[in-house]
Design a protein around this motif. Structure first.
Motif, PDB file in Angstrom:
ATOM      1  N   PHE A  65       0.826  -1.211   0.000  1.00 54.94           N
ATOM      2  CA  PHE A  65       0.000   0.000   0.000  1.00 54.94           C
ATOM      3  C   PHE A  65       0.860   1.260   0.000  1.00 54.94           C
ATOM      4  O   PHE A  65       2.019   1.231   0.412  1.00 54.94           O
ATOM      5  N   ASN A  82       0.780   0.729   5.793  1.00 61.22           N
ATOM      6  CA  ASN A  82      -0.173  -0.032   6.617  1.00 61.22           C
ATOM      7  C   ASN A  82       0.501  -1.101   7.461  1.00 61.22           C
ATOM      8  O   ASN A  82       0.012  -2.231   7.546  1.00 61.22           O
ATOM      9  N   ILE A 114       1.599  -2.578  11.161  1.00 59.78           N
ATOM     10  CA  ILE A 114       0.927  -2.542  12.464  1.00 59.78           C
ATOM     11  C   ILE A 114       1.889  -1.922  13.475  1.00 59.78           C
ATOM     12  O   ILE A 114       2.989  -2.442  13.698  1.00 59.78           O
ATOM     13  N   ARG A 166      -8.235   0.609  10.314  1.00 63.86           N
ATOM     14  CA  ARG A 166      -7.306   0.477   9.196  1.00 63.86           C
ATOM     15  C   ARG A 166      -6.437  -0.772   9.371  1.00 63.86           C
ATOM     16  O   ARG A 166      -6.176  -1.505   8.410  1.00 63.86           O
ATOM     17  N   GLU A 167      -6.049  -1.010  10.616  1.00 68.63           N
ATOM     18  CA  GLU A 167      -5.227  -2.188  10.931  1.00 68.63           C
ATOM     19  C   GLU A 167      -6.012  -3.470  10.638  1.00 68.63           C
ATOM     20  O   GLU A 167      -5.479  -4.413  10.033  1.00 68.63           O
ATOM     21  N   THR A 220      -6.197  -3.993   6.993  1.00 69.41           N
ATOM     22  CA  THR A 220      -4.923  -4.530   6.488  1.00 69.41           C
ATOM     23  C   THR A 220      -4.843  -6.036   6.748  1.00 69.41           C
ATOM     24  O   THR A 220      -4.464  -6.804   5.865  1.00 69.41           O
ATOM     25  N   LEU A 221      -5.217  -6.429   7.973  1.00 66.07           N
ATOM     26  CA  LEU A 221      -5.165  -7.863   8.309  1.00 66.07           C
ATOM     27  C   LEU A 221      -6.042  -8.669   7.352  1.00 66.07           C
ATOM     28  O   LEU A 221      -5.650  -9.729   6.868  1.00 66.07           O
TER      29      LEU A 221
END
Lengths: 252, 222
Positions: A121, A125, A127, B115-116, B119-120
């Motif tokens: 991305f 993105n 964590i 958002r996390e 993403t996952l």
């Protein structure tokens, strides 16, 4: 960027694995990896219907490196999201390796993505609570221990290949933009995807890091991974073998 | 498999080549320390009070039954029922507080991490696995709160027992407050059961909400 690490991607073991992978995966003859027919995507915003993608059809062969080039709002990101099964098309069909994405459930799509598609991305993105290595491993956190151990070795190899061997235990906030994007690329490659989808991967990094990232993509493409990259930048697009120009939701 | 304490500790050593959902949850909880501390301590206080009141109630029941002659049996039974009724009310209040506290914490956590979670999902985590993440996180909070709350509750019950016993050594004219606290295994098991049930109930809605997130929409979330 550590110049020494860049000029010495060095890790011989990693390089050999790369070569073996390339030999094992390169097709004897070009076969279509992606077949898109009459693909349309319409978003409903309040009362209005906005056509993000209109009647797009194309074929992408295995091992190609494609750049989707177009201005903001041309439909590049929407097309990438449809190809990765993150969005459902309004009409038309997508086949990847012969598998029809349309009609698959959310969980089937998630499993399909895990096995076949890697995402990179624009805003990385990553964590924020996990280290670089854990970020690469995150898609395997539900896997059995024995598989996690093997994936761990490969994650270390990937980060070494990305010249991040000294940054593995750092969190994203401790990494530069270029380093974060390389962690994101390693994460995308962990499950050895057939298809790598990158949405403006250099859009948030400096030009030096951008070039390094594009070199990494080029190298990965040589191992047989099909790459589709969305960009508005013609210099970035020039790294690809084929450029598909997009405008107003159509391929020109 | 996921709640093996030893592997939970070992996971934090890079040499172990292990990374699991427990690690992910641990990092998530320790990142938001203040919220985690507040939620855990709030729930722990509820559990401690539950253990304290139940121990005092059990002690009082024992005290009264030991001193009741057959002609006062009916009155004793009335008192005992009244006491049980109050304990049930208190338990219900504690469960409600527990559920609200954990659910609130989980909802904040999920809205912060949209958002996390997107993403996952984009990298292959299924909706079912996202649900598991939320449940595991809620159980981790209530589990930790249970351990702290139980220790605190036992300490409070023993402290009250000590206090009332020494105060009453001069005579018995001060009534039921001199009943010694009785910490039973049943009380501890009840507290554990309440923690698990409350954690599960509290995680239900947040888990469904997190699992239903569309990855593309979640990725657009600012």
């Amino acid at each position: 960027m550590n110049e020494k690490n860049r000029t010495n991607p060095g890790n011989r073991k990693g390089h050999d694995t790369l070569q073996k992978q390339a030999e094992g995966r390169k097709p004897k003859e070009k076969t279509p990896l992606i077949e898109v027919k009459h693909l349309q995507k319409v978003f409903t915003v309040g009362q209005m219907k906005v056509k993000a993608l209109g009647e797009v059809s194309f074929v992408i062969q295995q091992g190609e490196f494609i750049a989707l080039q177009g201005a903001s709002g041309a439909g590049k990101s929407t097309l990438l999201q449809l190809l990765g099964g993150l969005e459902q098309p309004s009409s038309g069909s997508i086949r990847i390796s012969g598998t029809k994405l349309h009609g698959m459930s959310e969980d089937e799509l998630a499993r399909f993505r895990k096995e076949n598609v890697g995402f990179v991305f624009q805003f990385f993105n990553l964590i924020p609570t996990l280290t670089a290595l854990e970020n690469v491993m995150v898609s395997r956190m539900f896997d059995p221990e024995s598989e996690v151990e093997a994936a761990w070795d490969y994650a270390v190899e990937l980060l070494t290949r990305m010249a991040l061997e000294k940054r593995m235990s750092h969190r994203p906030s401790e990494l530069s933009g270029g380093e974060q994007q390389r962690v994101a690329i390693a994460r995308a490659l962990l499950n050895r995807p057939k298809l790598l989808l990158a949405d403006e991967p250099t859009g948030n990094v400096d030009s030096g890091s951008g070039k390094h990232i594009m070199e990494l993509f080029k190298k990965e493409n040589r191992t047989g991974t099909t790459i589709i990259l969305a960009t508005h930048n013609s210099e970035i697009a020039s790294y690809a073998n084929r450029i598909m120009k997009m405008k107003d939701g159509r391929i020109m | 498999m996921y709640f093996n304490l030893l592997s939970w500790i070992k996971l934090h050593k890079d040499k172990q080549k292990k990374f699991s959902v427990i690690d992910y949850i641990f990092r998530s909880l320790t990142e938001h320390k203040l919220r985690t501390y507040l939620t855990v301590s709030g729930i722990a206080v509820c559990i401690a009070l539950f253990i304290l009141f139940n121990s005092l109630g059990e002690g009082l029941n024992d005290y009264i039954s030991g001193r009741t002659s057959s002609e006062h049996l009916e009155r004793y039974e009335e008192m005992s029922e009244l006491l049980d009724g109050w304990l049930n009310v208190l338990t219900s209040v504690f469960v409600i507080i527990l559920v609200v506290a954990v659910a609130n914490s989980m909802l904040i956590s999920i809205s912060e991490r949209q958002r996390e979670l997107g993403t996952l999902k984009a990298i292959g985590i299924t909706s079912g696995q996202v649900r598991k993440l939320v449940f595991f996180e809620a159980w981790a909070i209530t589990g930790l709160a249970f351990l702290i709350g139980t220790l605190l509750g036992i300490a409070l019950a023993l402290g009250c027992d000590q206090l009332f016993t020494s105060a009453g050594s001069g005579g018995e004219g001060l009534g039921w407050f001199f009943a010694p606290a009785k910490i039973t295994f049943r009380t501890i098991i009840s507290a554990a059961f309440i923690s698990i049930v409350a954690g599960t109930l509290a995680a239900l809605y947040p888990a469904l909400r997190a699992a239903s997130l569309k990855p593309a929409e979640a990725l657009r979330y600012e």
